[in-house]
Design an enzyme around this catalytic site. Structure first.
Site, PDB file in Angstrom:
ATOM      1  N   GLN A 198      43.991   5.315 -18.024  1.00 55.66           N
ATOM      2  CA  GLN A 198      44.713   4.080 -18.344  1.00 55.66           C
ATOM      3  C   GLN A 198      44.725   3.219 -17.079  1.00 55.66           C
ATOM      4  OE1 GLN A 198      46.126   3.862 -21.846  1.00 55.66           O
ATOM      5  NE2 GLN A 198      44.461   5.352 -21.721  1.00 55.66           N
ATOM      6  N   ALA A 239      53.492   0.364 -26.810  1.00 51.25           N
ATOM      7  CA  ALA A 239      52.300   1.119 -26.420  1.00 51.25           C
ATOM      8  C   ALA A 239      51.290   0.243 -25.677  1.00 51.25           C
ATOM      9  CB  ALA A 239      51.666   1.742 -27.654  1.00 51.25           C
ATOM     10  N   HIS A 240      50.188   0.903 -25.261  1.00 45.99           N
ATOM     11  CA  HIS A 240      49.200   0.221 -24.439  1.00 45.99           C
ATOM     12  C   HIS A 240      48.503  -0.920 -25.180  1.00 45.99           C
ATOM     13  CE1 HIS A 240      46.144   3.626 -25.648  1.00 45.99           C
ATOM     14  NE2 HIS A 240      46.656   3.005 -26.687  1.00 45.99           N
ATOM     15  N   ASN A 241      48.266  -1.992 -24.421  1.00 44.11           N
ATOM     16  CA  ASN A 241      47.533  -3.173 -24.892  1.00 44.11           C
ATOM     17  C   ASN A 241      48.248  -3.970 -25.979  1.00 44.11           C
ATOM     18  OD1 ASN A 241      45.136  -1.118 -23.990  1.00 44.11           O
ATOM     19  ND2 ASN A 241      44.617  -3.258 -23.527  1.00 44.11           N
TER      20      ASN A 241
END
Length: 343
Positions: A198, A239-241
């Site tokens: 990440q 969460a990511h993005n």
């Protein structure tokens, strides 16, 4: 601190009904007011407290006033709730801010610390981090490598800001929130799940407030972003993005899965779950405990799991509540039909 009714009225452009010299030394909820205290009445359902409150001074929405004299001193304003907020903000400003670096903190030689900054004990500020003017970093905060914190921010005890994340001006991050932890990225292989690095960061724009015990994951690549003016409650996972626009409000225990895009001015209720890779429009309302598994258009209101139109859900729920009776009626109709066939 002590204030007179006259002084308070001058702060909020109010009109006094009663003793302008009534002295205030504290504030109380309207239901449990006491002498020497201030409270407010902003809605008709609380108007009966004008006759019974023990508070010395009440700020009251002017449309609720129907007498020339009350036992408490009244400060009449256009909107009592907003006026009370003004007073609370003024009081908070009068408390002043801490400045300086407390013993036990650790600041890397390459970190840049602005003027009038407070850094509490046992806080760690990593290399090449930047803390903007007037920001308050309370004890036991971790500021990672290359982090940028804007002006006049407040980061409460125990918060963790991981490497290269960016915090705008006038942001508030409450205790034990983690900004920039790894996103939940794993690739299935015959040997098990392989972690995907990440490598991105989190960008939080100006005037954002984030509650306690939240997790906002760094992007796999690029940035997870929180738009200006957005307010995030406690215990929320982003969460990511994920891309969240401006001026959203997100209530406690909501979870937003990776790569979802959320527009501006949305209201997301408590315990809402939103799947990844979808788009939520602008001015959307998502009712509490809804599960959203497809994109939502601008200005829609949705409810349920999977979430559907709020009005459709309510109509369907009427039938759902009557399901046992409906099943009984269908069974009776079937039995009657069989009886007639046998005849």
């Amino acid at each position: 601190m002590e204030f007179t009714a006259s002084q308070i009225a001058s702060f909020i452009d109010g009109k006094i009904i009663g003793d302008e010299n009534a002295l205030i030394t504290g504030v109380s909820p309207i239901e449990s007011g006491e002498s020497g205290h201030l409270s407010f009445v902003a809605q008709d359902r609380f108007a009966h407290h004008l006759e019974t409150s023990q508070c010395s001074v009440l700020i009251v929405t002017e449309t609720l006033i129907n007498k020339d004299q009350y036992n408490p001193t009244i400060i009449a304003v256009k909107d009592a709730y907003l006026s009370f907020q003004v007073l609370m903000n003024l009081y908070q400003e009068m408390q002043g801010k801490k400045e300086g670096v407390e013993d036990g903190s650790s600041i890397h030689d390459t970190a840049v610390i602005g003027d009038k900054v407070y850094i509490g004990a046992f806080t760690y500020v990593s290399e090449k981090a930047k803390i903007g003017e007037g920001s308050q970093i309370f004890p036991q905060v971790y500021i990672g490598k290359g982090v940028k914190v804007g002006k006049n921010c407040k980061i409460d005890s125990g918060a963790r800001i991981y490497d290269y994340c960016i915090i705008g001006d006038n942001c508030v991050i409450h205790s034990n929130t983690v900004i920039g932890g790894d996103g939940f990225g794993f690739q299935p292989t015959p040997e098990g799940f392989q972690k995907i690095p990440q490598l991105g960061n989190v960008i939080i724009e100006d005037n954002v407030e984030i509650g306690s015990n939240c997790s906002i994951d760094r992007a796999t690549i690029g940035s997870t972003t929180i738009g200006k003016g957005t307010k995030i409650d406690n215990l929320i996972q982003i969460a990511h993005n994920v891309k969240i626009g401006a001026n959203n409000v997100i209530a406690a225990q909501a979870g937003i899965a990776g790569s979802t895009t959320i527009g501006d001015w949305n209201q997301i209720g408590g315990q809402v779950g939103i799947v990844g890779h979808i788009k939520i429009g602008n001015q959307v309302k998502i009712q509490a405990q809804s599960g959203v598994n497809s994109s939502v258009n601008d200005k829609d209101t949705v409810y349920g799991s999977p979430a559907i139109s709020y009005n459709d859900y309510l109509r369907s729920y009427v039938h759902f509540r009557n399901l046992p009776e409906l099943a009984k009626r269908i069974n009776n109709l079937e039995n009657n039909s069989k009886d007639h066939t046998n005849e």
